[in-house]
Enzyme design. Structure first.
Site, PDB file in Angstrom:
ATOM      1  N   ALA A 189      54.669  69.647  66.644  1.00 29.25           N
ATOM      2  CA  ALA A 189      54.203  70.913  66.086  1.00 29.25           C
ATOM      3  C   ALA A 189      55.435  71.822  65.948  1.00 29.25           C
ATOM      4  O   ALA A 189      56.542  71.434  66.306  1.00 29.25           O
ATOM      5  CB  ALA A 189      53.166  71.540  67.012  1.00 29.25           C
ATOM      6  N   MET A 190      55.217  73.036  65.459  1.00 23.74           N
ATOM      7  CA  MET A 190      56.348  73.954  65.240  1.00 23.74           C
ATOM      8  C   MET A 190      56.936  74.448  66.554  1.00 23.74           C
ATOM      9  O   MET A 190      56.260  74.507  67.572  1.00 23.74           O
ATOM     10  CB  MET A 190      55.881  75.160  64.428  1.00 23.74           C
ATOM     11  N   ASN A 191      58.183  74.840  66.476  1.00 28.23           N
ATOM     12  CA  ASN A 191      58.869  75.456  67.608  1.00 28.23           C
ATOM     13  C   ASN A 191      58.933  74.578  68.849  1.00 28.23           C
ATOM     14  O   ASN A 191      58.869  75.063  69.970  1.00 28.23           O
ATOM     15  CB  ASN A 191      58.212  76.803  67.976  1.00 28.23           C
ATOM     16  N   ASP A 210      66.510  66.831  58.588  1.00 27.16           N
ATOM     17  CA  ASP A 210      65.674  67.885  59.167  1.00 27.16           C
ATOM     18  C   ASP A 210      64.580  68.247  58.152  1.00 27.16           C
ATOM     19  O   ASP A 210      64.722  67.960  56.969  1.00 27.16           O
ATOM     20  CB  ASP A 210      66.532  69.121  59.484  1.00 27.16           C
ATOM     21  N   GLU A 211      63.506  68.870  58.611  1.00 28.76           N
ATOM     22  CA  GLU A 211      62.382  69.248  57.738  1.00 28.76           C
ATOM     23  C   GLU A 211      61.854  68.023  56.976  1.00 28.76           C
ATOM     24  O   GLU A 211      61.543  68.093  55.775  1.00 28.76           O
ATOM     25  CB  GLU A 211      62.806  70.340  56.734  1.00 28.76           C
ATOM     26  N   ALA A 212      61.759  66.923  57.701  1.00 28.95           N
ATOM     27  CA  ALA A 212      61.401  65.634  57.084  1.00 28.95           C
ATOM     28  C   ALA A 212      59.986  65.617  56.517  1.00 28.95           C
ATOM     29  O   ALA A 212      59.648  64.744  55.714  1.00 28.95           O
ATOM     30  CB  ALA A 212      61.568  64.506  58.096  1.00 28.95           C
ATOM     31  N   HIS A 230      42.012  74.991  70.423  1.00 22.93           N
ATOM     32  CA  HIS A 230      42.252  76.377  70.027  1.00 22.93           C
ATOM     33  C   HIS A 230      42.555  76.513  68.540  1.00 22.93           C
ATOM     34  O   HIS A 230      42.286  77.557  67.948  1.00 22.93           O
ATOM     35  CB  HIS A 230      43.333  76.992  70.931  1.00 22.93           C
TER      36      HIS A 230
HETATM   37 ZN   LIG Z   1      45.091  75.588  73.751  1.00 19.93          ZN
END
Ligand SMILES: [Zn+2]
Length: 203
Positions: free
Chosen positions: A10-12, A98-100, A196
Site C-alpha cells: 500500500a502507499m507510504n 519505481d512506480e511500477a 476500514h
Molecule cells: Zn484498520
C-alpha cells in the site's frame, strides 16, 4: 540466473526508500544500476527517484509508449561502444523500476526480456491496487510474471496490516469515484486495512 522481482504494498510503506537502499548496496560494491520511474510522477521533479525521508537518485522515465527493453539495449550499446562494459552487459548489474503500477502489460513483458535475454535482474516497486480497490495494470501483470513477489508491509491506524489505498477529499471523506491515476501523497491518500477501507473510516 537473473530474476524479476515485484515489491508491492500500500502507499507510504517505504518502497522507494527500499529501492534507493538496494541501489546504493549495488553501487557500494562497485556495480552499476539503472533506475526508471514513471513520467506521471513529477512530485519530486522529473527524472528523480526520491523518498519521503529526503534521499534521491537520478532516473530515466517511462511513459506508456516507452519500450524499456529497447531503451536498456540502447544504453548497453552506447556504453559498450565507449568501452565501459566489463562482465555485465554495458556494465549494468541491476535495473530498478519505481512506480511500477504504471507499467503497461507490454512493458512488464519487456522487463521479462531484460531478465531472460540480457540476464540482468530487474527489481520493481509499486502499489498493488488503486483507491477504488482495483488492480493497476502494471501490478496485475507483475503479480503474474515476476519470479519473486515480496510484500512491503505497512499498518492501518488500527494496527492491522494496511493492504488498501484510500483517497480522501478536503472534508476527510473517502473518495470512491474518479480516474485511477491521480498523483499525490499524504495530502490525499492513506493506507488502510481492508475492513476500514470498506467502512470508509480514515481514523
Ligand atoms: Zn484498520
Amino acid at each position: 540466473m537473473a530474476k524479476l522481482y515485484f515489491y508491492y504494498s500500500a502507499m507510504n510503506a517505504g518502497k522507494t526508500m527500499k529501492l534507493l537502499q538496494s541501489s546504493f548496496n549495488y553501487r557500494e560494491r562497485g556495480m552499476n544500476t539503472l533506475l526508471y520511474t514513471s513520467a506521471y510522477d513529477t512530485r519530486f521533479g522529473k527524472s528523480l527517484v526520491a523518498s519521503r525521508i529526503g534521499i534521491s537518485e537520478q532516473a530515466n522515465t517511462f511513459e506508456p509508449k516507452t519500450n524499456i527493453y529497447e531503451d536498456v539495449n540502447d544504453i548497453i550499446a552506447e556504453r559498450t561502444n565507449n568501452n565501459i562494459s566489463n562482465c555485465a552487459p554495458g556494465n549494468i548489474h541491476c535495473v530498478f523500476i519505481d512506480e511500477a503500477q504504471f507499467l503497461t502489460k507490454e512493458q512488464v513483458k519487456q522487463l521479462c526480456q531484460i531478465v531472460d535475454e540480457l540476464n540482468i535482474p530487474v527489481l520493481t516497486y509499486g502499489l498493488r491496487s488503486d483507491f477504488l480497490g482495483e488492480p493497476f495494470e502494471g501490478s496485475k501483470y507483475l503479480l503474474i510474471y515476476a519470479d519473486e513477489l515480496i510484500e512491503v508491509k505497512t499498518i492501518c491506524f488500527c494496527g492491522k496490516k494496511a493492504i488498501m489505498n484510500a483517497k480522501f477529499d478536503a472534508n476527510n471523506k473517502i473518495v470512491r469515484t474518479g480516474d485511477q491515476i491521480d498523483i499525490g501523497g499524504n495530502e490525499k491518500y492513506i493506507s488502510l486495512c481492508r475492513k476500514h477501507f470498506n467502512e470508509g473510516r480514515l481514523k
